[in-house]
Write an enzyme that holds these catalytic residues in place. Sequence first.
Site, PDB file in Angstrom:
ATOM      1  N   GLN A 143       1.923  -6.341  -3.403  1.00 58.05           N
ATOM      2  CA  GLN A 143       2.624  -6.449  -2.045  1.00 58.05           C
ATOM      3  C   GLN A 143       3.954  -5.587  -1.908  1.00 58.05           C
ATOM      4  O   GLN A 143       3.842  -4.769  -2.548  1.00 58.05           O
ATOM      5  CB  GLN A 143       2.579  -7.939  -1.543  1.00 58.05           C
ATOM      6  N   LYS A 184       1.657   2.000  -4.908  1.00 55.26           N
ATOM      7  CA  LYS A 184       2.313   1.501  -6.474  1.00 55.26           C
ATOM      8  C   LYS A 184       1.309   1.755  -7.558  1.00 55.26           C
ATOM      9  O   LYS A 184       2.034   1.959  -8.638  1.00 55.26           O
ATOM     10  CB  LYS A 184       2.482  -0.168  -6.135  1.00 55.26           C
ATOM     11  N   GLY A 221      -4.308  -4.331  -3.924  1.00 59.91           N
ATOM     12  CA  GLY A 221      -5.589  -3.192  -3.890  1.00 59.91           C
ATOM     13  C   GLY A 221      -4.827  -1.978  -4.526  1.00 59.91           C
ATOM     14  O   GLY A 221      -3.908  -1.610  -3.619  1.00 59.91           O
ATOM     15  N   HIS A 222      -4.961  -1.499  -5.602  1.00 69.36           N
ATOM     16  CA  HIS A 222      -4.150  -0.489  -6.126  1.00 69.36           C
ATOM     17  C   HIS A 222      -4.992   0.566  -6.663  1.00 69.36           C
ATOM     18  O   HIS A 222      -5.929   0.356  -7.301  1.00 69.36           O
ATOM     19  CB  HIS A 222      -3.316  -0.926  -7.272  1.00 69.36           C
ATOM     20  N   ASP A 265       0.919  -1.041   0.112  1.00 70.53           N
ATOM     21  CA  ASP A 265       0.139  -0.225  -0.026  1.00 70.53           C
ATOM     22  C   ASP A 265       0.936   1.332   0.300  1.00 70.53           C
ATOM     23  O   ASP A 265       0.535   2.108   0.503  1.00 70.53           O
ATOM     24  CB  ASP A 265      -1.202   0.062   1.281  1.00 70.53           C
TER      25      ASP A 265
END
Length: 429
Positions: A223, A16, A40-41, A13
């Site tokens: 990650q 990225k 989750g981006h 988080d």
Amino acid sequence: MANVTVIGAQWGDEGKGKVVDWLSSRADVVVRFQGGHNAGHTLVVGNQTYKLSLLPSGLVRGKLGVIGNGVVIDPEALLAEIARVRAQGLTVTPETLRIADNAVLILPVHGAIDRAREAARGAHRIGTTGRGIGPAYEDKVARRAIRVCDLAEPETLSHKLDELLLHHNTLLHGLGAETFEKQALLDRLLALAPDILPYAEPVWERLDDLRRAGKRILFEGAQAVMLDVDHGTYPFVTSSNTVAATAASGAGIAPSAIGFVLGIAKAYTTRVGSGPFPTELTDDIGKLLGERGHEFGTVTGRPRRCGWFDAVLVRQAVKVGGVQGLVLTKLDVLDGLAELKVCTGYRIDGELVKRLPAAMGAQARAEPVYEVMEGWSGSTRGARSWAELPAQAVKYVKRVEELVEAQVTLLSTSPERDDTILVHDPFEG
Ligand code: GDP
Ligand code: IMO
Ligand code: MG
């Protein structure tokens, strides 16, 4: 022409998605190479916010997206995500998205195992996303996984499901959880097959063609190094390798093709899930960072744990991850804090150490040793050039560079795509 690989340098988080979206204007193709929909981006473009889990972030700019063999794919989650982003106006078709035919599938049974095991661990739980990531990777190395290509062979699928369910149902039964019926699972997969197979191909061949044609490839990590199954805070990690080297094996391309490696780090530290976190703040400052940074998990909505920047950890991530340039994000969240602390070492059992040891107990006992820095009163929020940054903020960035032994390539000063300071173009190598 150089390619670029983006990886997280903390516990995930770091931003990225924002960085990959920004960089993808300069790329031709964006490739995911590990992880799954545990990622989750978040991309903020004007008044639209996109939350991507499996889809490569370059799709938002209409770039070709590739999901490599190193990714574990939940086909139902993938189709749901495609439907969701289409509803937001994005185009996703077999022309714009290719998925590796040798990628492993996450099945409903994997999520069930993941959650049942976490429940059984009680207070010792890892804090996984519960999405079946670990069990799917376990099946891959155990050689019983169902892969994308199997969807085209009903007989193979049927036979492989027998072996897979023999294993998992035994475990689920032992854990007191509901077991899975083979025919129902087979029917479910065969029903999905026509929607998934048009995207499938040997992506290594396409990537090889693109590379030969001089196209720019951007590899999007999920990650982060401290969640890497080898190099992270084991066992409080995810089940894949997250270091830059994985881009090659997880896409089927030469190690020399991964190009310039960017490590993304927040100007402070966060972590979701359990596990050691030496610089964690449980006081008002920790709360403030969480509120200002909107630190809630993109996937699970859990509040992220917050703390000071840990230079020992990021330096280690730079070394083992192969990071050549640093992207520092969320500098704006530190605006107005009178005093900032940066961790420069740990005291463990009375001894000063400059790395996070491998042993779980020693990691838990690591006490941070801080360097205190003056904060800044001005704002960095939305800055798009060095000149707009308060002098003390520049000092902070410079000190971080020194401590982590990597130069800053990009700075991010808000969630918005264009609030970015380019120091050095990573595609220039
Ligand atoms: P990822 O998993 O590394 O892609 O990061 P996430 O998207 O899960 O979490 C990063 C969060 O920080 C998202 O909500 C982003 O919109 C936000 N973000 C990214 N860069 C910045 C920044 O420079 N400043 C602020 N305030 N927020 C940012
Ligand atoms: P992005 O790509 C932050 C964490 C989970 C848990 C551990 C194992 O958005 O940075 P898993 O479900 O992978 O078996 O969970 O890893 N985790 C993440 N934390 N960002 C992520 O992805 C994460 N993906 C997994 O919270 O602690
Ligand atoms: Mg995330």
